[in-house]
Write a protein that holds these residues in place. Structure first.
Motif, PDB file in Angstrom:
ATOM      1  N   GLY A   1       0.780  -1.237   0.000  1.00  0.00           N
ATOM      2  CA  GLY A   1       0.000   0.000   0.000  1.00  0.00           C
ATOM      3  C   GLY A   1       0.805   1.276   0.000  1.00  0.00           C
ATOM      4  N   PHE A   2       2.086   1.222  -0.427  1.00  0.00           N
ATOM      5  CA  PHE A   2       2.932   2.414  -0.413  1.00  0.00           C
ATOM      6  C   PHE A   2       3.056   3.054  -1.791  1.00  0.00           C
ATOM      7  N   GLU A   3       2.147   2.730  -2.694  1.00  0.00           N
ATOM      8  CA  GLU A   3       2.248   3.218  -4.062  1.00  0.00           C
ATOM      9  C   GLU A   3       2.187   4.736  -4.146  1.00  0.00           C
ATOM     10  N   SER A   4       1.470   5.365  -3.226  1.00  0.00           N
ATOM     11  CA  SER A   4       1.300   6.818  -3.278  1.00  0.00           C
ATOM     12  C   SER A   4       2.334   7.564  -2.441  1.00  0.00           C
TER      13      SER A   4
ATOM     14  N   ARG B   1      12.747   7.602 -14.832  1.00  0.00           N
ATOM     15  CA  ARG B   1      12.085   8.829 -15.288  1.00  0.00           C
ATOM     16  C   ARG B   1      10.564   8.682 -15.239  1.00  0.00           C
ATOM     17  N   ASN B   2      10.075   7.486 -15.538  1.00  0.00           N
ATOM     18  CA  ASN B   2       8.633   7.247 -15.482  1.00  0.00           C
ATOM     19  C   ASN B   2       8.107   7.428 -14.055  1.00  0.00           C
ATOM     20  N   LEU B   3       8.836   6.879 -13.085  1.00  0.00           N
ATOM     21  CA  LEU B   3       8.446   7.043 -11.677  1.00  0.00           C
ATOM     22  C   LEU B   3       8.553   8.510 -11.258  1.00  0.00           C
ATOM     23  N   PHE B   4       9.601   9.174 -11.720  1.00  0.00           N
ATOM     24  CA  PHE B   4       9.788  10.592 -11.394  1.00  0.00           C
ATOM     25  C   PHE B   4       8.608  11.419 -11.894  1.00  0.00           C
ATOM     26  N   ASN B   5       8.171  11.140 -13.110  1.00  0.00           N
ATOM     27  CA  ASN B   5       7.061  11.896 -13.689  1.00  0.00           C
ATOM     28  C   ASN B   5       5.761  11.678 -12.937  1.00  0.00           C
ATOM     29  N   ARG B   6       5.639  10.532 -12.248  1.00  0.00           N
ATOM     30  CA  ARG B   6       4.398  10.198 -11.547  1.00  0.00           C
ATOM     31  C   ARG B   6       4.388  10.642 -10.087  1.00  0.00           C
TER      32      ARG B   6
END
Length: 669
Positions: free
Chosen positions: A326-329, A351-356
């Motif tokens: 549950g730590f996705e956010s 970069r994908n994670l950074f953008n999100r």
């Protein structure tokens, strides 16, 4: 008669001023406190006449709570006294003053607290031990430790809570030595430390790396009833960790059988911060197996451990585990993942994670900028920095500029590097640290400006360390400057007399220049000092198993197949025009043997194993504990084109991405 009336008038005016001051304090508390209960002020009496000052007794404070007496201002006393025209401050009881002070402490409001302190001094209210302790606590939490200590010196000291408050203040804000001296002074008073005292004083030992005092306090803990307390245990683990004594930290951990997540996190951090990432990951598995749910701190620690050893499979496993928990956010977890994927060579995922990210804090920008820089993608790093300045709320810090200057260094962008270096102090009021100077010295040296690099070092505002002189020595090796290399080695011997690597670099410079007497002299000097060259080691992970190789290694179960693959690829390389560079190898070794020595370097063995153990077109990720040598750099460019594979080498300094015969560093490293 007139004098009496005049005196009464002045007294009345003074009381009005004091009442107004106290009302101001209450109003300040009402505005500033974040506690919901603080906002529940209740008017328990009608407003006073407009010509009169509002009385404190007209207010009821249901949120008042004294830590020792747990008393509340009664509504009856409020209503009974609200009928008076003016309220004499002397009518406030010690309990009421203590409650107001506690509110100031909770909200860290030093100015209202000072006003209350002043009222106490002039009101004649008995300043009992409880109030005095709260005053010490107030000034401590508001970073006015000197005033807190002055009050402490003037009151009885038979209260353990009072000592804990002051020790905590120094342990948090320094000088940390005073926290330790207060601890021993407290023992001289005959007081017995409790489970709050030990964590505070051990924190001071941690900051100072005071292992002697820390071990002495550990003995006191052992003799007390707090040896199995999780908070004391966590403080001991942290102290040993900061002092580099991981084994003793683990002994403390093992003795505490009833553990909480804080204790687990302390031990995980001890391993991760002391160069034991494998143990950190293993301990995390044990923790999960025992049913403990991770916290954000847990995940950040083990993700960082995966990044430190470029353990991409483990990092992916923790990524999935954190999402399932549950730590996705959680942006802190995602930022750690950005850093991990960048260090493991998966920049697109990073970069994908950074953008999100929901909120891009400065640490998030730093992770992505530094990730691009270490892989040699200078334009991407600098473009992201410009975006950060344009759209981000985060203000660049000194780590941001380490990443930016590193990007300039790896891209050979000398003019841009100077611009950013000058901009730090001019535009962002950031004084360059030794890390910034190291980047600039490396940039100037690599670009051929050895004189500029040397002048920069000599003009540094901070003391040059081994990293700065080491960058100059490496640049001298690249450009064959023997004279400056000797100066750099002389400085390095002063700083790191037992680092054999520095002698080896100068030895190689001598060898390149044909100064074999210098090579012999350095070899003898190393022998006299008992120094040995660091053993080069490279490793590759295939099907979740790490395979490590030393130079010339024949111990691997597939050694025959590995060397056969090297022979096969070697013939194709020669046909493509590869000629080994045997110049740096010792002059008393035959040419054929020199070629064989280079041929069996650890990174080449790891690549050969990867080629025979993975399907065609699979990307290979090799990690090396030392800097990749010049000849291997050339050879791997040939290999990447011949076998049609992308090969990533992570050496001690940076990443090299080889594809189609080209390296991402553009041969600037």
């Amino acid at each position: 008669m007139k004098k009496t009336k005049k005196k009464e008038k002045k007294s009345l005016e003074r009381e009005v001023d004091q009442n107004q001051m106290l009302v101001h304090i209450v109003a300040e508390l009402k505005r500033s406190s974040t506690c919901s209960s603080t906002r529940s002020y209740i008017i328990s009496a009608s407003f006073l006449h407009t010509s009169q000052c509002c009385s404190l007794s007209s207010l009821r404070y249901p949120w008042y709570r004294d830590s020792e007496h747990h008393s509340t201002v009664s509504s009856s006393s409020s209503s009974s006294s609200s009928s008076s025209k003016f309220r004499n401050p002397n009518y406030l009881s010690s309990t009421e003053y203590a409650s107001l002070l506690q509110s100031c402490i909770s909200s860290r409001l030093i100015e209202p607290g000072k006003q209350l302190h002043a009222q106490l001094c002039v009101s004649g209210v008995d300043c009992n031990r409880s109030i005095a302790t709260k005053l010490v606590n107030l000034y401590t939490v508001c970073d006015a430790i000197a005033i807190a200590h002055q009050i402490f010196d003037k009151i009885p000291k038979d209260n353990i809570f009072l000592w804990n408050v002051l020790i905590r203040g120094y342990a948090w804000n320094g000088p940390f030595e005073i926290a330790i001296s207060l601890y021993y002074e407290m023992l001289d008073y005959g007081l017995i430390p409790d489970n709050f005292t030990y964590p505070f004083v051990l924190k001071a030992c941690s900051v100072l790396s005071a292992i002697k005092e820390g071990k002495d306090i550990h003995k006191h803990v052992t003799r007390s009833k707090w040896e199995n307390d999780v908070f004391v245990g966590a403080a001991l683990i942290d102290m040993y960790s900061k002092c580099g004594n991981v084994e003793e930290a683990r002994q403390v951990f093992d003795k505490i059988l009833t553990r909480d997540i804080v204790l687990w996190n302390s031990m995980l951090s001890a391993y991760s911060q002391n160069g034991h990432p494998d143990e950190s990951l293993s301990l995390c598995r044990d923790m999960a197996f025992m049913g403990f749910r991770p916290t954000v701190a847990t995940l950040v620690t083990v993700i960082s451990a995966s990044a430190d050893i470029a353990a991409l499979p483990q990092g992916r496993e923790i990524h999935g585990f954190s999402w399932r928990q549950g730590f996705e956010s959680q942006d802190k977890v995602k930022t750690a993942l950005v850093d991990m994927y960048a260090k493991c060579g998966s920049l697109k995922v990073a970069r994908n994670l950074f953008n999100r990210l929901n909120e891009k804090r400065v640490v998030s920008w730093n992770a992505m900028i530094t990730g691009y820089a270490m892989h040699g993608f200078s334009n991407e790093a600098l473009s992201l920095f410009e975006e950060m300045k344009r759209v981000a709320l985060a203000w660049p810090d000194h780590i941001t500029f380490v990443g930016v200057l590193s990007a300039c260094n790896h891209g050979g962008l000398v003019n841009e590097g100077w611009d950013f270096f000058d901009s730090m102090a001019r535009d962002y009021h950031i004084e360059p640290t030794v890390q910034h100077y190291t980047c600039m010295a490396d940039l100037l040296g690599h670009s051929g400006g050895l004189g500029d690099a040397y002048n920069l070092i000599m003009g540094m505002k901070v003391m040059p360390d081994s990293g700065v002189w080491g960058s100059l020595l490496n640049s001298c090796k690249m450009h064959g400057n023997v004279e400056l290399a000797e100066i750099a080695l002389e400085k390095l011997i002063e700083l790191e007399p037992n680092d054999a690597g520095n002698y080896v670099i100068l030895s190689n410079i001598y060898a390149q220049a044909g100064k074999w007497d210098g090579v012999e002299r350095l070899r003898n000097l190393m022998t006299e000092k008992g120094l040995k060259k660091s053993i080069a080691c490279s490793w590759i992970e295939v099907r979740n198993k790490v395979h490590a190789f030393l130079s010339g290694d024949t111990s691997h179960p597939m050694a025959n197949e590995i060397y056969e693959e090297l022979d096969r690829v070697g013939e194709l390389m020669k046909a493509a025009g590869y000629v080994p560079n045997i110049g740096p190898v010792f002059h008393d070794v035959e040419d054929d043997e020199k070629s064989n020595m280079i041929f069996s370097h650890s990174e080449r063995l790891a690549i050969a194993f990867g080629l025979i153990s993975t399907p065609p077109k699979t990307r290979l990720l090799i990690t090396k504990n030392l800097r990749i040598c010049e000849d291997c750099h050339v050879a791997i460019k040939f290999i990447s084109r011949i076998v049609e594979r992308e090969i990533t080498i992570r050496d001690v300094n940076r990443y090299h991405h080889f594809k189609d015969g080209v390296c991402s560093c553009s041969d600037y490293w």
